[in-house]
Design an enzyme around this catalytic site. Structure first.
Site, PDB file in Angstrom:
ATOM      1  N   ASP A  24       0.848  -1.194   0.000  1.00 30.17           N
ATOM      2  CA  ASP A  24       0.000   0.000   0.000  1.00 30.17           C
ATOM      3  C   ASP A  24       0.885   1.245   0.000  1.00 30.17           C
ATOM      4  OD1 ASP A  24      -2.166  -1.670   0.211  1.00 30.17           O
ATOM      5  OD2 ASP A  24      -2.364  -1.423   2.384  1.00 30.17           O
TER       6      ASP A  24
HETATM    7  N1  URA Z   1      -1.299  -5.906   3.779  1.00 31.50           N
HETATM    8  C1  URA Z   1      -1.790  -4.648   3.820  1.00 31.50           C
HETATM    9  O1  URA Z   1      -2.830  -4.389   4.403  1.00 31.50           O
HETATM   10  N2  URA Z   1      -1.076  -3.693   3.195  1.00 31.50           N
HETATM   11  C2  URA Z   1       0.092  -3.929   2.563  1.00 31.50           C
HETATM   12  O2  URA Z   1       0.695  -3.003   2.021  1.00 31.50           O
HETATM   13  C3  URA Z   1       0.577  -5.234   2.542  1.00 31.50           C
HETATM   14  C4  URA Z   1      -0.143  -6.214   3.150  1.00 31.50           C
END
Ligand code: URA
Length: 242
Positions: A104
């Protein structure tokens, strides 16, 4: 026979930008099969021609592999109109690099960048169950019951049924006064916002997320946030065999 323009070959080998390479060729720094190259646009055979730069042989590696310590604020994509991409942090002349999977925008940590599509496909395949471990700060106190809930597999869907596979939750620290915890979470899938949604399913919130390992690769402690390095041959072999 597989041919390329000489300047493109040298750019792909990381010798410099096309403009720099033009000037190197003008200065006589580049030879093809023992002869000083005169023009940047001559075609070279990438399998059979001997090319040197300042008397050093230039081997074109087909694939490149980088490990990046991704900072928050960067998008795991090759192009984005709203924010800088993780590729903007990689200094390489290759145009075909991409991130293996996604973190993310606000997640930090280990991200593999390559142009090896087959390896990426293998590592991301849901059938392979590649372990990914995250360090997370959580708003709330994580309990032994939460560990069991993670072990069983959590329902993380909004409207449709979506079950996350069993995952490992390890409590690192809990602070009753500040009502927060730090944990390690290891998952084998890569569903959208998976860790955040799993933590939400136990009634808590992720306030910081960092990926610390991906399969056999660990985030090197000396790799500063926002910096990258090439994988070592040993690390590439580990990934290929994985
Ligand atoms: N899980 C999440 O919620 N975000 C990420 O970036 C990676 C795994």
């Amino acid at each position: 026979m597989s041919t390329k323009r000489l300047d493109k070959y040298l750019a792909d080998a990381g010798i410099g930008t096309r403009t720099e390479i033009k000037s190197y060729i003008k200065k006589g720094f580049v030879t093809v099969n023992g002869e000083i190259a005169k023009k940047p646009d001559i075609k070279v055979d990438i399998n059979t021609d001997d090319i040197t730069f300042q008397n050093e042989p230039i081997e074109l590696s087909l694939f490149e592999y980088y490990i990046l310590n991704k900072p928050a604020g960067y998008v795991s994509a090759t192009k984005d109109n709203t924010a800088p991409t993780v590729l903007s942090l990689i200094k390489s002349n290759r145009k075909d690099l991409f991130p293996v999977g996604r973190l993310d925008k606000d997640t930090e940590g280990l991200l593999l960048i390559t142009n090896d599509g087959a390896l990426s496909h293998k590592l991301l395949s849901p059938k392979r169950h590649v372990d990914k471990t995250y360090y997370a700060k959580i708003d709330g106190i994580v309990t032994p019951d939460d560990i069991l809930a993670f072990e069983k597999g959590l329902e993380i869907g909004d409207e449709d049924l979506d079950i996350a596979m069993p995952a490992k939750l390890t409590i690192l620290d809990s602070n009753e006064q500040e009502n927060c915890s730090t944990v390690h979470i290891t998952i084998q899938e890569g569903k959208f916002h998976q860790v955040k949604r799993m933590v939400q399913a136990i009634g808590k919130t992720v306030t910081y997320l960092q990926r610390v390992s991906f399969g056999p690769l660990q985030l090197p402690p000396e790799l500063a946030l926002g910096t990258f390095r090439s994988l070592t041959d040993e690390e590439i072999n580990m990934l290929q065999k994985f």
